[in-house]
Design a protein around this motif. Sequence first.
Motif, PDB file in Angstrom:
ATOM      1  N   PRO B  81       8.579  -3.616  -7.603  1.00  0.00           N
ATOM      2  CA  PRO B  81       9.055  -4.730  -6.773  1.00  0.00           C
ATOM      3  C   PRO B  81       8.236  -4.961  -5.506  1.00  0.00           C
ATOM      4  N   GLY B  82       7.398  -3.985  -5.142  1.00  0.00           N
ATOM      5  CA  GLY B  82       6.647  -4.104  -3.884  1.00  0.00           C
ATOM      6  C   GLY B  82       7.490  -3.683  -2.698  1.00  0.00           C
ATOM      7  N   ILE B  83       6.827  -3.483  -1.549  1.00  0.00           N
ATOM      8  CA  ILE B  83       7.522  -3.050  -0.332  1.00  0.00           C
ATOM      9  C   ILE B  83       7.518  -4.220   0.643  1.00  0.00           C
ATOM     10  N   ALA B  84       8.733  -4.687   0.999  1.00  0.00           N
ATOM     11  CA  ALA B  84       8.834  -5.879   1.859  1.00  0.00           C
ATOM     12  C   ALA B  84       8.368  -5.598   3.278  1.00  0.00           C
ATOM     13  N   THR B 119      -1.488  14.149   4.241  1.00  0.00           N
ATOM     14  CA  THR B 119      -2.830  13.648   3.946  1.00  0.00           C
ATOM     15  C   THR B 119      -3.564  13.295   5.243  1.00  0.00           C
ATOM     16  N   ASP B 120      -4.873  13.138   5.159  1.00  0.00           N
ATOM     17  CA  ASP B 120      -5.656  12.778   6.346  1.00  0.00           C
ATOM     18  C   ASP B 120      -5.710  11.267   6.531  1.00  0.00           C
ATOM     19  N   GLU B 121      -5.638  10.540   5.427  1.00  0.00           N
ATOM     20  CA  GLU B 121      -5.618   9.072   5.511  1.00  0.00           C
ATOM     21  C   GLU B 121      -4.665   8.552   4.451  1.00  0.00           C
ATOM     22  N   MET B 122      -3.964   7.463   4.791  1.00  0.00           N
ATOM     23  CA  MET B 122      -3.098   6.839   3.796  1.00  0.00           C
ATOM     24  C   MET B 122      -3.059   5.342   4.040  1.00  0.00           C
ATOM     25  N   GLN B 123      -3.267   4.593   2.968  1.00  0.00           N
ATOM     26  CA  GLN B 123      -3.212   3.137   3.084  1.00  0.00           C
ATOM     27  C   GLN B 123      -2.257   2.589   2.025  1.00  0.00           C
ATOM     28  N   ILE B 124      -1.392   1.666   2.452  1.00  0.00           N
ATOM     29  CA  ILE B 124      -0.451   1.054   1.510  1.00  0.00           C
ATOM     30  C   ILE B 124      -0.794  -0.426   1.381  1.00  0.00           C
ATOM     31  N   ASP B 125      -1.069  -0.851   0.170  1.00  0.00           N
ATOM     32  CA  ASP B 125      -1.268  -2.278  -0.113  1.00  0.00           C
ATOM     33  C   ASP B 125      -0.139  -2.700  -1.039  1.00  0.00           C
ATOM     34  N   SER B 126       0.681  -3.631  -0.552  1.00  0.00           N
ATOM     35  CA  SER B 126       1.846  -3.980  -1.353  1.00  0.00           C
ATOM     36  C   SER B 126       2.165  -5.462  -1.240  1.00  0.00           C
ATOM     37  N   ALA B 127       2.604  -6.043  -2.338  1.00  0.00           N
ATOM     38  CA  ALA B 127       3.047  -7.434  -2.329  1.00  0.00           C
ATOM     39  C   ALA B 127       4.353  -7.515  -3.092  1.00  0.00           C
ATOM     40  N   VAL B 128       5.346  -8.136  -2.477  1.00  0.00           N
ATOM     41  CA  VAL B 128       6.670  -8.237  -3.098  1.00  0.00           C
ATOM     42  C   VAL B 128       6.556  -9.001  -4.426  1.00  0.00           C
ATOM     43  N   GLY B 129       7.116  -8.391  -5.452  1.00  0.00           N
ATOM     44  CA  GLY B 129       7.099  -9.008  -6.778  1.00  0.00           C
ATOM     45  C   GLY B 129       5.828  -8.750  -7.565  1.00  0.00           C
ATOM     46  N   VAL B 130       4.866  -8.105  -6.930  1.00  0.00           N
ATOM     47  CA  VAL B 130       3.579  -7.847  -7.596  1.00  0.00           C
ATOM     48  C   VAL B 130       3.355  -6.357  -7.829  1.00  0.00           C
ATOM     49  N   GLY B 131       3.580  -5.569  -6.790  1.00  0.00           N
ATOM     50  CA  GLY B 131       3.401  -4.130  -6.934  1.00  0.00           C
ATOM     51  C   GLY B 131       2.798  -3.494  -5.703  1.00  0.00           C
ATOM     52  N   THR B 132       2.537  -2.203  -5.832  1.00  0.00           N
ATOM     53  CA  THR B 132       2.066  -1.417  -4.691  1.00  0.00           C
ATOM     54  C   THR B 132       0.921  -0.511  -5.113  1.00  0.00           C
ATOM     55  N   THR B 133      -0.084  -0.428  -4.244  1.00  0.00           N
ATOM     56  CA  THR B 133      -1.146   0.563  -4.431  1.00  0.00           C
ATOM     57  C   THR B 133      -1.205   1.416  -3.166  1.00  0.00           C
ATOM     58  N   ILE B 134      -1.093   2.719  -3.360  1.00  0.00           N
ATOM     59  CA  ILE B 134      -1.192   3.649  -2.230  1.00  0.00           C
ATOM     60  C   ILE B 134      -2.444   4.499  -2.419  1.00  0.00           C
TER      61      ILE B 134
END
Lengths: 117, 140
Positions: B81-84, B119-134
């Motif tokens: 669902p993605g993260i709003a 972790t030393d670095e963390m990036q969250i790419d997320s779009a509601v209804g599309v999904g999430t990449t961490i």
Amino acid sequence: MTINEIKTLLDAQMLCGDDPDCEIQSACGSDMMSDVLAYVKHQAVLLTGLVNPQVIRTAEMMDMRCIVFVRSKQPSPAMVELACESGIAVLATSKRMYEACGILYANGLKGNGELDG
Amino acid sequence: MADALTFHYEVDGGNFTSAGQASVQVKKNLRQLGFDPETIRRVSIAMYEGEINMVIHAGGGVADVTVEDGCIRIVLTDHGPGIADIDKAMEEGFSTARDNIRSLGFGAGMGLPNMKRYTDEMQIDSAVGVGTTITMKVNY
């Protein structure tokens, strides 16, 4: 304290574990695996009343050596097998969480903060 | 290390029982590669939390772990669902997990903060209804 001493102190049943003389320095007690993953550092024993395979995996991720199921909770054979494969001893006791933790603490097994100094 | 070594895993979203299997495998692989216990611990805990999240929230996904020169990169991708509100999701104690997940020992709102912590670095790419990449990096 050894795993065998924990077994005796808690009047527990050993469901698996091939190194009962393994020395344990510290323990933690929780039913929330998220909290174990968040706050626990270098704890070798997990006392819990939660019974599902994620308990075993959480212990494995944290490099723990022993899980004690309290309140007469019985893990499934599949869970015990998973623990055996990971080299984690499994104990089960009829004592409740507070009592089990208290007995171990009173006998010298420390918690998280005390080890961190 | 001349060539990057990558491990790829499919995370089954319908099965809470098997959740964490990929993390267990990563831990074994890193151990075989001779990494120090603390690095292995950080990578496997961060990945385990991510794997649990994918099962609880996103119906599964894929995990890629790459051993690079100086760091281990973990990329978790789902089509959930993605993260709003990512800032809100990063707050300790905030969770959208259902009560039945809490009864399984998770859903305390510690997953994402834990992943960042270990972790030393963390990036969250997320779009509601599309999904999430961490994407996470653990330096060694």
